[in-house]
Design a protein around this motif. Structure first.
Motif, PDB file in Angstrom:
ATOM      1  N   PHE A  67       0.760  -1.213  -0.005  1.00 43.03           N
ATOM      2  CA  PHE A  67      -0.056  -0.027  -0.103  1.00 43.03           C
ATOM      3  C   PHE A  67       0.716   1.180  -0.051  1.00 43.03           C
ATOM      4  O   PHE A  67       0.326   2.228  -0.771  1.00 43.03           O
ATOM      5  CB  PHE A  67      -0.985   0.143   1.018  1.00 43.03           C
ATOM      6  N   ASP A  68       1.765   1.496   1.006  1.00 38.55           N
ATOM      7  CA  ASP A  68       2.944   2.415   0.833  1.00 38.55           C
ATOM      8  C   ASP A  68       3.536   2.463  -0.393  1.00 38.55           C
ATOM      9  O   ASP A  68       3.682   3.848  -0.841  1.00 38.55           O
ATOM     10  CB  ASP A  68       3.710   2.353   1.974  1.00 38.55           C
ATOM     11  N   ARG A  71       1.265   4.032  -3.133  1.00 38.68           N
ATOM     12  CA  ARG A  71       0.693   5.624  -2.634  1.00 38.68           C
ATOM     13  C   ARG A  71       1.891   6.420  -3.159  1.00 38.68           C
ATOM     14  O   ARG A  71       1.871   7.333  -3.764  1.00 38.68           O
ATOM     15  CB  ARG A  71       0.526   5.732  -1.345  1.00 38.68           C
ATOM     16  N   LYS A  72       3.038   5.761  -3.069  1.00 40.61           N
ATOM     17  CA  LYS A  72       4.310   6.647  -3.416  1.00 40.61           C
ATOM     18  C   LYS A  72       4.489   6.702  -4.890  1.00 40.61           C
ATOM     19  O   LYS A  72       4.825   7.803  -5.298  1.00 40.61           O
ATOM     20  CB  LYS A  72       5.434   6.193  -2.582  1.00 40.61           C
ATOM     21  N   GLY A  74       2.065   6.791  -6.951  1.00 39.07           N
ATOM     22  CA  GLY A  74       0.847   7.324  -7.587  1.00 39.07           C
ATOM     23  C   GLY A  74      -0.057   6.234  -8.354  1.00 39.07           C
ATOM     24  O   GLY A  74      -0.969   6.589  -9.160  1.00 39.07           O
ATOM     25  N   LEU A  76      -2.286   4.150  -6.536  1.00 30.33           N
ATOM     26  CA  LEU A  76      -3.132   3.725  -5.360  1.00 30.33           C
ATOM     27  C   LEU A  76      -4.191   3.215  -6.153  1.00 30.33           C
ATOM     28  O   LEU A  76      -4.808   2.062  -5.468  1.00 30.33           O
ATOM     29  CB  LEU A  76      -3.218   4.650  -4.428  1.00 30.33           C
ATOM     30  N   ASN A  77      -5.011   3.851  -7.104  1.00 31.59           N
ATOM     31  CA  ASN A  77      -6.237   3.336  -7.608  1.00 31.59           C
ATOM     32  C   ASN A  77      -5.889   1.901  -8.250  1.00 31.59           C
ATOM     33  O   ASN A  77      -7.010   1.138  -8.078  1.00 31.59           O
ATOM     34  CB  ASN A  77      -6.459   4.360  -8.504  1.00 31.59           C
ATOM     35  N   TRP A  79      -3.901  -0.331  -7.257  1.00 26.01           N
ATOM     36  CA  TRP A  79      -3.495  -1.059  -6.184  1.00 26.01           C
ATOM     37  C   TRP A  79      -4.954  -1.561  -5.334  1.00 26.01           C
ATOM     38  O   TRP A  79      -5.144  -2.735  -5.275  1.00 26.01           O
ATOM     39  CB  TRP A  79      -2.776  -0.429  -5.195  1.00 26.01           C
ATOM     40  N   THR A  90      -8.831  -2.445   1.371  1.00 27.96           N
ATOM     41  CA  THR A  90      -8.200  -1.471   0.492  1.00 27.96           C
ATOM     42  C   THR A  90      -8.239  -0.133   1.281  1.00 27.96           C
ATOM     43  O   THR A  90      -7.580   0.742   0.682  1.00 27.96           O
ATOM     44  CB  THR A  90      -9.000  -1.178  -0.728  1.00 27.96           C
ATOM     45  N   SER A  94      -8.143   7.059   1.061  1.00 23.52           N
ATOM     46  CA  SER A  94      -6.522   7.011   0.860  1.00 23.52           C
ATOM     47  C   SER A  94      -5.675   6.759   2.209  1.00 23.52           C
ATOM     48  O   SER A  94      -4.491   6.883   2.134  1.00 23.52           O
ATOM     49  CB  SER A  94      -6.272   8.278   0.440  1.00 23.52           C
ATOM     50  N   GLU A  95      -6.671   6.104   3.157  1.00 26.23           N
ATOM     51  CA  GLU A  95      -6.090   5.951   4.241  1.00 26.23           C
ATOM     52  C   GLU A  95      -5.690   4.236   4.278  1.00 26.23           C
ATOM     53  O   GLU A  95      -6.382   3.400   3.538  1.00 26.23           O
ATOM     54  CB  GLU A  95      -6.871   5.994   5.584  1.00 26.23           C
ATOM     55  N   PRO A  96      -4.577   3.799   4.798  1.00 30.43           N
ATOM     56  CA  PRO A  96      -4.184   2.402   4.673  1.00 30.43           C
ATOM     57  C   PRO A  96      -5.406   1.551   5.444  1.00 30.43           C
ATOM     58  O   PRO A  96      -5.908   1.808   6.350  1.00 30.43           O
ATOM     59  CB  PRO A  96      -2.999   2.181   5.624  1.00 30.43           C
TER      60      PRO A  96
END
Length: 251
Positions: A67-68, A71-72, A74, A76-77, A79, A90, A94-96
């Protein structure tokens, strides 16, 4: 009306009471229940906890790391779409994702225990020990089910088949009789003069009190029927008279 002399001297046969069988059946059932419970934990319950503990470790380690990373980068969607396809959490906004939410959704404990192999092995040890105890209780009951306590004119016969002459009895202890239905009989049974002890158990053998009455009517030894001062202090009861013989004099 007083009983006929023949009945006074008739054999007294005391067989196992239903209470004894019920009590032993309950005891065997308890041992069997805990034996099955321990074996279940050792074979299913504890391994499941270990598996869930490993899942939690994976979740906080590898899974949240992806997840991290997403997000780094870009992505995340992308993922989130991939994890939804795998039916994995999920997160939101946008929080883990959180383990407590994931665990609750699957009916898992929030904090599963990572039991060691030794702890799992102990469950089998306790389980088999309890089952062995249940079998032992059953075996003892089977051995005793046909035993009797028998009172005769000048002697009684213990459940083990030992004949005890009333003339050989020199002490009777009935301090536990009123509360526990137990009396202890000391006697000499051989030429060496060594003494032995037999137990009269009224809860175990139906009518054992009649055997005790016959014993007390036929011997002139020491009768202990009151607790001592030391026992009175231990049991918080008022001290009573010292042991006495049938004649009523102190030994």
């Amino acid at each position: 009306m007083a009983p006929a002399p023949a009945k006074l001297h008739a054999p007294i046969v005391c067989r196992i009471t239903p209470w004894y069988f019920k009590r032993r059946a309950m005891m065997a059932s308890i041992f069997a229940f805990f034996g099955a419970y321990f074996l279940y934990d050792g074979s299913i319950g504890y391994p499941k906890q270990v598996e869930m503990a490993k899942k939690k470790e994976w979740f906080h380690g590898e899974f949240l790391a992806t997840f991290d990373e997403a997000r780094k980068k870009g992505t995340l969607n992308q993922w989130i779409a991939e994890q939804k396809a795998k039916e994995l959490p999920t997160g939101a906004d946008s929080e883990p994702p959180k383990w407590v939410t994931y665990a609750a959704a699957n009916g898992w404990p929030e904090d599963p225990k990572p039991y060691t192999e030794q702890e799992i092995a102990e469950q089998f040890y306790f389980g088999y020990s309890c089952l062995a105890a249940a079998l032992t209780v059953g075996f003892i009951v089977l051995r005793r089910k046909d035993t009797v306590l028998r009172g005769e004119l000048d002697h009684f016969v213990t459940p083990k088949g030992l004949k005890v002459l009333f003339a050989d009895i020199f002490r009777v202890d009935k301090r536990k009789w009123d509360r526990q239905g137990l009396a202890y009989v000391w006697f000499k049974n051989d030429n060496s003069g060594r003494s032995k002890k037999a137990v009269i158990d009224d809860l175990m053998y139906d009518g054992a009190g009649k055997v005790l009455e016959r014993i007390l009517s036929c011997f002139d030894g020491e009768l202990i029927e009151k607790i001592s001062d030391l026992e009175a202090q231990t049991t918080h009861e008022a001290p009573t008279e010292t042991p006495r013989n049938k004649a009523g004099t102190s030994p």
